[in-house]
Design a protein around this motif. Structure first.
Motif, PDB file in Angstrom:
ATOM      1  N   ALA A 127       0.835  -1.207   0.000  1.00 49.83           N
ATOM      2  CA  ALA A 127       0.000   0.000   0.000  1.00 49.83           C
ATOM      3  C   ALA A 127       0.869   1.256   0.000  1.00 49.83           C
ATOM      4  CB  ALA A 127      -0.945   0.002   1.198  1.00 49.83           C
ATOM      5  N   GLY A 128       1.997   1.190   0.686  1.00 44.17           N
ATOM      6  CA  GLY A 128       2.924   2.323   0.718  1.00 44.17           C
ATOM      7  C   GLY A 128       3.566   2.577  -0.633  1.00 44.17           C
ATOM      8  N   ALA A 129       3.891   1.495  -1.355  1.00 39.33           N
ATOM      9  CA  ALA A 129       4.456   1.656  -2.697  1.00 39.33           C
ATOM     10  C   ALA A 129       3.447   2.341  -3.604  1.00 39.33           C
ATOM     11  CB  ALA A 129       4.865   0.296  -3.266  1.00 39.33           C
ATOM     12  N   ARG A 130       2.190   1.962  -3.480  1.00 34.81           N
ATOM     13  CA  ARG A 130       1.144   2.575  -4.304  1.00 34.81           C
ATOM     14  C   ARG A 130       0.974   4.053  -3.944  1.00 34.81           C
ATOM     15  NH1 ARG A 130       0.002   1.371  -9.004  1.00 34.81           N
ATOM     16  NH2 ARG A 130      -0.220  -0.808  -8.523  1.00 34.81           N
ATOM     17  N   GLN A 131       1.001   4.371  -2.648  1.00 34.12           N
ATOM     18  CA  GLN A 131       0.879   5.768  -2.212  1.00 34.12           C
ATOM     19  C   GLN A 131       2.047   6.605  -2.728  1.00 34.12           C
ATOM     20  OE1 GLN A 131       0.763   5.148   2.043  1.00 34.12           O
ATOM     21  NE2 GLN A 131      -1.379   5.790   2.117  1.00 34.12           N
ATOM     22  N   LEU A 132       3.254   6.086  -2.558  1.00 37.32           N
ATOM     23  CA  LEU A 132       4.436   6.825  -2.987  1.00 37.32           C
ATOM     24  C   LEU A 132       4.426   7.049  -4.491  1.00 37.32           C
ATOM     25  CD1 LEU A 132       7.124   8.172  -2.261  1.00 37.32           C
ATOM     26  CD2 LEU A 132       8.209   5.924  -2.517  1.00 37.32           C
ATOM     27  N   SER A 133       4.103   6.021  -5.249  1.00 38.96           N
ATOM     28  CA  SER A 133       4.084   6.180  -6.707  1.00 38.96           C
ATOM     29  C   SER A 133       3.050   7.221  -7.120  1.00 38.96           C
ATOM     30  CB  SER A 133       3.826   4.842  -7.405  1.00 38.96           C
ATOM     31  OG  SER A 133       2.500   4.418  -7.227  1.00 38.96           O
ATOM     32  N   GLY A 134       1.922   7.250  -6.439  1.00 42.23           N
ATOM     33  CA  GLY A 134       0.889   8.237  -6.753  1.00 42.23           C
ATOM     34  C   GLY A 134       1.349   9.654  -6.488  1.00 42.23           C
ATOM     35  N   VAL A 135       1.988   9.871  -5.348  1.00 41.90           N
ATOM     36  CA  VAL A 135       2.473  11.206  -4.996  1.00 41.90           C
ATOM     37  C   VAL A 135       3.603  11.642  -5.937  1.00 41.90           C
ATOM     38  CG1 VAL A 135       3.669  12.503  -3.181  1.00 41.90           C
ATOM     39  CG2 VAL A 135       1.708  11.095  -2.607  1.00 41.90           C
ATOM     40  N   LEU A 136       4.442  10.684  -6.348  1.00 41.19           N
ATOM     41  CA  LEU A 136       5.544  11.013  -7.260  1.00 41.19           C
ATOM     42  C   LEU A 136       5.076  11.125  -8.718  1.00 41.19           C
ATOM     43  CD1 LEU A 136       8.392   8.711  -5.856  1.00 41.19           C
ATOM     44  CD2 LEU A 136       8.155  11.201  -5.582  1.00 41.19           C
ATOM     45  N   GLY A 137       3.863  10.686  -8.997  1.00 49.43           N
ATOM     46  CA  GLY A 137       3.362  10.726 -10.358  1.00 49.43           C
ATOM     47  C   GLY A 137       3.903   9.606 -11.229  1.00 49.43           C
ATOM     48  N   LEU A 138       4.267   8.485 -10.597  1.00 52.09           N
ATOM     49  CA  LEU A 138       4.762   7.319 -11.320  1.00 52.09           C
ATOM     50  C   LEU A 138       3.665   6.264 -11.383  1.00 52.09           C
ATOM     51  CD1 LEU A 138       8.294   7.066  -9.678  1.00 52.09           C
ATOM     52  CD2 LEU A 138       7.708   8.071 -11.892  1.00 52.09           C
ATOM     53  N   GLN A 139       3.618   5.534 -12.471  1.00 53.17           N
ATOM     54  CA  GLN A 139       2.606   4.499 -12.630  1.00 53.17           C
ATOM     55  C   GLN A 139       3.274   3.141 -12.767  1.00 53.17           C
ATOM     56  OE1 GLN A 139       0.299   5.626 -16.034  1.00 53.17           O
ATOM     57  NE2 GLN A 139      -0.445   7.493 -15.079  1.00 53.17           N
ATOM     58  N   TYR A 140       2.602   2.120 -12.263  1.00 55.91           N
ATOM     59  CA  TYR A 140       3.067   0.746 -12.470  1.00 55.91           C
ATOM     60  C   TYR A 140       1.893  -0.204 -12.351  1.00 55.91           C
ATOM     61  CZ  TYR A 140       2.992   0.009  -7.387  1.00 55.91           C
ATOM     62  OH  TYR A 140       2.612  -0.116  -6.075  1.00 55.91           O
ATOM     63  N   ARG A 141       2.025  -1.330 -13.024  1.00 56.88           N
ATOM     64  CA  ARG A 141       1.045  -2.406 -12.886  1.00 56.88           C
ATOM     65  C   ARG A 141       1.756  -3.724 -13.129  1.00 56.88           C
ATOM     66  NH1 ARG A 141      -1.233  -4.402 -17.783  1.00 56.88           N
ATOM     67  NH2 ARG A 141      -0.512  -3.177 -19.548  1.00 56.88           N
ATOM     68  N   GLN A 142       1.360  -4.708 -12.351  1.00 56.73           N
ATOM     69  CA  GLN A 142       1.967  -6.018 -12.495  1.00 56.73           C
ATOM     70  C   GLN A 142       1.285  -6.769 -13.638  1.00 56.73           C
ATOM     71  OE1 GLN A 142       2.228  -8.343  -8.908  1.00 56.73           O
ATOM     72  NE2 GLN A 142       3.981  -9.463  -9.709  1.00 56.73           N
ATOM     73  N   LEU A 143       2.100  -7.405 -14.437  1.00 54.21           N
ATOM     74  CA  LEU A 143       1.622  -8.191 -15.570  1.00 54.21           C
ATOM     75  C   LEU A 143       1.391  -9.636 -15.142  1.00 54.21           C
ATOM     76  CD1 LEU A 143       4.140  -6.719 -18.178  1.00 54.21           C
ATOM     77  CD2 LEU A 143       1.744  -6.060 -17.822  1.00 54.21           C
ATOM     78  N   PRO A 144       0.632 -10.410 -15.909  1.00 55.59           N
ATOM     79  CA  PRO A 144       0.353 -11.811 -15.530  1.00 55.59           C
ATOM     80  C   PRO A 144       1.608 -12.655 -15.308  1.00 55.59           C
ATOM     81  CG  PRO A 144      -1.095 -11.132 -17.315  1.00 55.59           C
ATOM     82  CD  PRO A 144      -0.107 -10.019 -17.106  1.00 55.59           C
ATOM     83  N   ASP A 145       2.723 -12.328 -15.993  1.00 54.13           N
ATOM     84  CA  ASP A 145       3.952 -13.117 -15.827  1.00 54.13           C
ATOM     85  C   ASP A 145       4.775 -12.692 -14.612  1.00 54.13           C
ATOM     86  OD1 ASP A 145       5.056 -10.705 -16.648  1.00 54.13           O
ATOM     87  OD2 ASP A 145       6.093 -11.551 -18.394  1.00 54.13           O
ATOM     88  N   GLY A 146       4.258 -11.722 -13.826  1.00 51.19           N
ATOM     89  CA  GLY A 146       4.972 -11.267 -12.633  1.00 51.19           C
ATOM     90  C   GLY A 146       5.861 -10.063 -12.868  1.00 51.19           C
ATOM     91  N   GLU A 147       6.122  -9.718 -14.113  1.00 54.92           N
ATOM     92  CA  GLU A 147       6.904  -8.519 -14.424  1.00 54.92           C
ATOM     93  C   GLU A 147       6.008  -7.292 -14.267  1.00 54.92           C
ATOM     94  OE1 GLU A 147      10.277  -8.610 -15.065  1.00 54.92           O
ATOM     95  OE2 GLU A 147       9.974 -10.705 -14.525  1.00 54.92           O
ATOM     96  N   PHE A 148       6.587  -6.103 -14.430  1.00 52.95           N
ATOM     97  CA  PHE A 148       5.834  -4.867 -14.266  1.00 52.95           C
ATOM     98  C   PHE A 148       5.964  -3.987 -15.492  1.00 52.95           C
ATOM     99  CE2 PHE A 148       6.395  -6.242  -9.954  1.00 52.95           C
ATOM    100  CZ  PHE A 148       5.279  -5.785  -9.278  1.00 52.95           C
ATOM    101  N   ASN A 149       4.892  -3.318 -15.810  1.00 50.85           N
ATOM    102  CA  ASN A 149       4.900  -2.224 -16.764  1.00 50.85           C
ATOM    103  C   ASN A 149       4.916  -0.971 -15.896  1.00 50.85           C
ATOM    104  OD1 ASN A 149       4.511  -0.441 -18.837  1.00 50.85           O
ATOM    105  ND2 ASN A 149       2.593  -1.347 -19.562  1.00 50.85           N
ATOM    106  N   HIS A 150       5.860  -0.050 -16.141  1.00 53.50           N
ATOM    107  CA  HIS A 150       5.991   1.074 -15.211  1.00 53.50           C
ATOM    108  C   HIS A 150       6.603   2.304 -15.859  1.00 53.50           C
ATOM    109  CE1 HIS A 150      10.369   0.401 -14.728  1.00 53.50           C
ATOM    110  NE2 HIS A 150      10.048  -0.871 -14.848  1.00 53.50           N
TER     111      HIS A 150
END
Length: 188
Positions: A127-150
């Motif tokens: 939850a903290g990673a999501r909060q920090l990314s939001g405040v910094l204006g960074l986006q990420y999402r986990q893909l089905p294979d476990g990697e991230f698009n960010h």
């Protein structure tokens, strides 16, 4: 003795630290996040107040973009003079706390030769990673294979945790961003 005491009392308002001043409204240090670094040390994000920070988010198992982000961070730091480097901290926070344990971050820091205290690789709760990314204006999402698009950015924070500059130039040095860092360090 009275004169010395009077002098100390008169100087008191001029010796306050950042920590005693209220945070600006747009400071990321309002987030109540507990960081755990690559050596297992814990600190609140707000404890980083007082020095400019070069910040990004990444994940240690990334094989493509994240190494370029870290290399860009290193190149940016290396573009500064030794005196300038001594005035800024580098913080890379994982958005994959499930896999980025303290041991994983430590291994990544050793492999990439990211020496503390200049470099801090940290993890926070999901939850903290999501909060920090939001405040910094960074986006990420986990893909089905476990990697991230960010998002891939470097962000400069002033000593009070306000975003003062950012760059999405990854894989090459952004001279405009380096100059923004120099201007910020000139005021510290």
């Amino acid at each position: 003795m009275k004169q010395l005491l009077l002098l100390l009392v008169l100087m008191l308002p001029f010796t306050t630290t950042h920590a005693t001043q209220p945070l600006p409204g747009d400071s990321i240090y309002h987030l109540k996040l507990q960081l755990t670094d690559q050596d297992g040390h814990r600190q609140l994000l707000a404890e980083r107040r007082g020095r400019p920070q070069l910040v990004t988010m990444f994940y240690a198992s990334c094989q493509m973009v994240c190494p370029m982000i870290i290399d860009s961070m290193r190149a940016t730091r290396n573009a500064l003079t030794p005196a300038e480097r001594a005035k800024i901290d580098l913080l890379a926070v994982s958005f994959d706390p499930a896999r980025d344990s303290v041991a994983a971050l430590h291994g990544y820091a050793e492999k990439r030769k990211l020496d503390a205290p200049a470099w801090t690789l940290a993890r926070v709760e999901p939850a903290g990673a999501r909060q920090l990314s939001g405040v910094l204006g960074l986006q990420y999402r986990q893909l089905p294979d476990g990697e991230f698009n960010h998002s891939s950015e470097l962000i400069l924070l002033d000593a009070d945790g306000r975003i003062v500059a950012r760059t999405s130039h990854i894989g090459r040095l952004d001279s405009v961003f380096v100059e923004a860092i120099r201007r910020q360090l000139g005021g510290t």
